[in-house]
Write an enzyme that holds these catalytic residues in place. Structure first.
Site, PDB file in Angstrom:
ATOM      1  N   LYS A  10     -10.360   0.158  10.851  1.00  0.00           N
ATOM      2  CA  LYS A  10     -10.637  -1.068  10.082  1.00  0.00           C
ATOM      3  C   LYS A  10     -10.950  -2.234  11.013  1.00  0.00           C
ATOM      4  O   LYS A  10     -11.242  -3.337  10.579  1.00  0.00           O
ATOM      5  CB  LYS A  10      -9.425  -1.425   9.210  1.00  0.00           C
ATOM      6  CG  LYS A  10      -9.107  -0.400   8.134  1.00  0.00           C
ATOM      7  CD  LYS A  10      -7.999  -0.903   7.210  1.00  0.00           C
ATOM      8  CE  LYS A  10      -7.195   0.224   6.592  1.00  0.00           C
ATOM      9  NZ  LYS A  10      -7.783   0.799   5.394  1.00  0.00           N
ATOM     10  N   CYS A  13      -4.785   2.450  -3.512  1.00  0.00           N
ATOM     11  CA  CYS A  13      -3.484   2.895  -2.995  1.00  0.00           C
ATOM     12  C   CYS A  13      -2.388   1.879  -3.286  1.00  0.00           C
ATOM     13  O   CYS A  13      -1.447   1.738  -2.495  1.00  0.00           O
ATOM     14  CB  CYS A  13      -3.557   3.199  -1.504  1.00  0.00           C
ATOM     15  SG  CYS A  13      -4.781   4.432  -1.088  1.00  0.00           S
ATOM     16  N   GLN A  30      -4.561  -4.775   7.304  1.00  0.00           N
ATOM     17  CA  GLN A  30      -5.538  -5.806   6.947  1.00  0.00           C
ATOM     18  C   GLN A  30      -5.334  -7.059   7.783  1.00  0.00           C
ATOM     19  O   GLN A  30      -6.223  -7.921   7.850  1.00  0.00           O
ATOM     20  CB  GLN A  30      -5.456  -6.142   5.451  1.00  0.00           C
ATOM     21  CG  GLN A  30      -5.665  -4.969   4.518  1.00  0.00           C
ATOM     22  CD  GLN A  30      -7.054  -4.350   4.647  1.00  0.00           C
ATOM     23  OE1 GLN A  30      -7.997  -4.983   5.128  1.00  0.00           O
ATOM     24  NE2 GLN A  30      -7.159  -3.096   4.249  1.00  0.00           N
ATOM     25  N   HIS A  48       0.866  -1.180   0.000  1.00  0.00           N
ATOM     26  CA  HIS A  48       0.000   0.000   0.000  1.00  0.00           C
ATOM     27  C   HIS A  48       0.906   1.235   0.000  1.00  0.00           C
ATOM     28  O   HIS A  48       2.020   1.189   0.531  1.00  0.00           O
ATOM     29  CB  HIS A  48      -0.833  -0.052   1.296  1.00  0.00           C
ATOM     30  CG  HIS A  48      -1.916   0.966   1.422  1.00  0.00           C
ATOM     31  ND1 HIS A  48      -1.668   2.270   1.794  1.00  0.00           N
ATOM     32  CD2 HIS A  48      -3.256   0.868   1.258  1.00  0.00           C
ATOM     33  CE1 HIS A  48      -2.824   2.924   1.853  1.00  0.00           C
ATOM     34  NE2 HIS A  48      -3.800   2.098   1.529  1.00  0.00           N
TER      35      HIS A  48
END
Ligand SMILES: Cc1ncc(COP(=O)(O)O)c(C=O)c1O
Ligand SMILES: Cc1ncc(COP(=O)(O)O)c(C=O)c1O
Lengths: 405, 154, 405, 154
Positions: free
Chosen positions: A224, A362, A201, A121
């Protein structure tokens, strides 16, 4: 897992999008928030609010305790050795910038190498680009294969005596590839190279145990993880925090301030300048409680089921290309449809109440590698069900219909 | 509870007229303590003999009533005692501040015990525990010959 | 102004502190939040939440619009020329760090001078200390007089051909001194020296008009403006943002990312890396509406009344020393009581429900100058009344009583 | 409203088979446009004669159906027109996208008008307005001889 029950805990799902139920498949971008988190923030502002750490009055004491409780919770959640290893930042991006700036300043010199991958990213590339510019360092990109994963051999080959840090994603936000962090750490530690993991993530979807992973730095994005916006976390081994210089300067992070010199305390204080995201951090404690309540094992199992169901279903559509096919994959499906631009897909899906993301997510380097400018991405959260996938699949068919292909 | 339970007469007395507030003669160890949040500062001077007995102890510094009283009471209490006993006293003292337990150490006279207990009101004021323990931690630092300033952070 | 009505808009005042009504006199540290702000955040998370700027689905569009609306509101509130001049940061501390880091990198070299004052908060000194360390620059401190203000002549005398920036507080968070920003800007612009204003205490208590002040940079702390934690603002003249390098790197702030180079867009995008404080910024729009609803003129008038009443009342107590006596003063009263340490004052006041701050208030240089290690500080907000001052005054007498002096 | 109002046949046709998608011969001006958010890119080539008339216009690029269709429709519409007229058309076009107003320009034929109006569905999709205007802004940039890439940001 009963996703109806889970969904009922998230107020957002009471809303209709274009008259249809919201099918939220954009959790890799940011997850929705359970009521407990939202209410915790309200309660904090309504009953407990004060600036923390700086005053001795009752409100300040309560607020400080609530804030530090979250640090404790998080320490246990990620199995850090001590709360000194937990630094609250604005977002994961700031966490990585903090490491790049301080580690870069102290340990990276002209000609030194920073090893990242083509999966990264921009948050795990641009900060290193600044170090490259400032220090004349070199950035090496471990190559990503057709399956959208980076083979550990590709990393091994790029390690040299000049490698000063390896910065790598835990779970790709485009292909879903899960990187073998422990093995990479083993490899790196032979040469005493620290490893930074972009855990944006990873943290919401995997079991994350700092002692097991063994990495030196781990960046987390709380929004997130069903948490508030405005908070990120940097986990860092204490041995690094003890030697790295401070990052931002201001109130709260000083020890003694004289006109000709300033001294600094230890971590985490040294890295938390100015008024912190008090309400957000306190709210985040409820996100951790929520995740622990559902159980990270259950989350992993549930998302795996939905992911497999989704992959199978979507693959049946011949006009679809799924980006990457990693062996070890997390809850992300990026795809393109022949003849339809991802932006058009997102717009048509939105008419059906389905929220996905379109763009380069991204990850321009990775998209270029895959030979595309953009992709559509459906990403899962704890609240998604097989029915959501069915709606997605039907909505994709609608795209084909609109575009007559 | 009244605020007077925190600021008991003994505490106020020691706060206003701290005992042993000077550089004691012939000290062989010393250490500094600092609470950056409120600016409390303390410098402990210690004469430890070969048998690890506290021959003399004193302090210099500035800070709130609690921190000054605690430093003053500490010097009175542990002068003449073994280092190990002093450590034991600190343990009980911290338990008192945090858990509200009583101090029960044989080698403390009744008077000494009463004086120490005068700080028990701190328990209800968690932000002030650091004030009460700063001098003690600094004393341990000095006795163990460590060089860094003791810091009580956030 | 009817403070009963105002207080009723802040849920925190429904709570008792040690069984007594809360008298909150710590607004310079952080202000309390009106219900409209708290509810706006809840509503945003419950009905509108999504990550902004990155997706094309409906939620993202709404969220992005709400976010940018706040930028518009703020632009008008501070009378900036365009929204490009408004950058959202984590706090005011980050805003100043951003300027010090980017301006420092580009324009400050060995031997160059940074001009600040003895009044500055650590947030407006430590970032410049880092520039001093990195670049071998010199920091000059304009002297503060007995009244706790900095005479403009002291600043004038220190300006040389090597002065590269003047960084100065708008309103001292210890003495309450209001600095003559416009005059300082006039002085500086003769030599083309940019002026950064630490507006943390200015923004909530004064009329702030960027065209009138004419400064180049202005740092704001939203949580002191009845807004959420986790947001600050940097106002900067576009001419600077056009030439300064980016600060933190990551998603959202790039234009084109290649393996060997990265290009960046214009402001504010260039300076807003990663996921922003979406909910907090949206919530902040209600703070601006709240302030505008009461009216900044009314706020100034009201706080002036309370301040004068307070100063008069407190001065009557012979054991009190008020820190500073500036001609032009904002809503802050710092003081010491003979024979009683500020920490003890704060504890005793807290028993009466009165929340003040004790310590050096992140101004060690100033406290040293005043010959004290710490002080007690009562600071006003829109919700404070003369009755609050009466309670404060009685509580101070209680301190005298407890300490028998 | 149906999604088909956004993706009208004319739009889909221009999106799939864009007209004038090439580098036109003898162009004397050109400019690039970029939407970093979604990666839409366009490069406009322009042959402007001495009287500021658009002798020829073409484009290259990649992007969503809306951006490609809009670029294609633009080249068809303004070829042969005065630069000032083209600017007027863009003004009406933007008003249509933002306010939903009609395009009414004398120098547009009925066919041209219908074609332009096929993009009116964009109004309901504010995030897509940039897609529809990118090529137009790039054309202006080229005509006015500015060098920087046109960027549509957040
Ligand atoms: C004058 C002044 N400057 C800077 C700051 C720092 O603001 P923040 O903590 O929001 O970054 C404060 C408040 O603590 C302040 O009062
Ligand atoms: C893999 C990865 N890294 C970094 C980030 C940046 O996180 P944040 O925006 O919270 O700083 C994201 C999310 O956008 C991500 O998916």
């Amino acid at each position: 897992m009963d996703t109806k029950v889970i969904k009922s805990k998230f107020p957002i799902f009471k809303n209709k999008i274009k008259g249809k139920p919201l099918i939220y498949l954009d959790s890799a971008n940011s997850s929705q928030k359970p009521k407990t988190v939202i209410d915790r923030i309200s309660k904090f502002y309504s009953k407990e609010f004060s600036n923390i750490g700086r005053s001795v009055h009752s409100l300040a004491v309560t607020a400080t305790n609530r804030f530090e409780e979250t640090r404790d919770l998080l320490k246990n959640f990620i199995n850090a050795k001590s709360t000194e290893e937990i630094i609250f930042t604005k977002n994961a991006t700031e966490a990585i910038n903090l490491v790049a700036a301080t580690y870069g300043e102290k340990f990276i010199n002209k000609g030194d190498e920073i090893l990242i991958t083509e999966l990264e990213h921009h948050a795990n590339y641009v900060p290193w680009h600044f170090v490259r510019q400032r220090k004349g360092a070199i950035i090496k990109f471990a190559e990503c294969n057709d399956k959208g994963e980076v083979d550990i051999d590709k990393i091994k080959k790029l390690i040299t005596n000049k490698t000063k840090i390896i910065a790598i994603t835990h779970l790709s936000n485009v292909t879903g590839a899960i990187m073998p962090i422990k093995k990479i750490v083993d490899l790196a530690s032979e040469k005493k190279i620290p490893v930074l993991v972009d855990g944006c993530q990873g943290a919401p979807h995997l079991k994350i145990d700092m002692q097991e992973l063994g990495c030196d730095f781990y960046a987390i994005s709380c929004h997130k993880m069903y948490g508030p916006t405005g908070v990120g976390v940097l986990y860092a081994k204490k041995k690094w925090l003890d030697v790295l210089p401070p990052y931002q300067g201001g109130g709260g992070m000083i020890e003694e301030v004289k006109k000709d010199n300033i001294t600094f305390p230890g971590s985490p204080t040294k890295y938390e300048a100015g008024t912190l995201q008090t309400a957000e951090v306190v709210g985040f404690s409820e996100s951790i409680r929520f995740i622990e309540g559902v159980g990270i094992k259950n989350i992993i199992q549930h998302e795996k089921e939905i992911l497999e169901y989704g992959l199978e279903k979507i693959k049946k559509n011949n006009s679809i290309r799924i980006i990457g096919d990693p062996k070890n994959r997390g809850s992300i499906i990026s795809f393109t449809i022949k003849g339809i631009h991802p932006h058009d897909i997102a717009t048509i899906l939105d008419e059906e109440g389905v929220a996905i993301r379109a763009g380069h997510h991204c990850c321009q380097i990775l998209h270029e590698k895959m030979g595309i400018a953009a992709s559509a991405r459906a990403s899962l959260g704890i609240y998604n069900s097989k029915e959501d996938i069915d709606v997605l699949s039907d909505a994709i068919k609608k795209c084909n219909k609109v575009f007559n292909n | 509870m009244d605020i007077k339970e925190l600021y008991q007469e003994i505490v106020l007395d020691h706060g206003k007229n701290p005992r042993n507030k000077k550089k004691c003669e012939g000290f062989n160890k010393d250490a500094k303590g600092h609470n950056p949040l409120c600016g409390d500062k303390v410098h402990v001077y210690l004469k430890l003999d070969d048998d690890n007995k506290v021959k003399d102890i004193s302090f210099e510094g500035e800070g709130c009533a609690i921190s000054m009283a605690s430093a003053s009471i500490m010097t009175e209490t542990i002068k003449g005692k073994e280092f190990n006993v002093a450590k034991k006293i600190l343990e009980h003292f911290i338990n008192m501040l945090k858990e509200g337990s009583k101090i029960s150490i044989n080698s403390l006279s009744e008077d000494e015990n009463t004086t120490m207990m005068s700080l028990s009101g701190v328990k209800r004021f968690p932000m002030r525990v650091k004030c009460a323990t700063l001098a003690w931690h600094t004393f341990i630092q000095a006795a163990e010959g460590k060089k860094e300033t003791v810091k009580t952070e956030k």
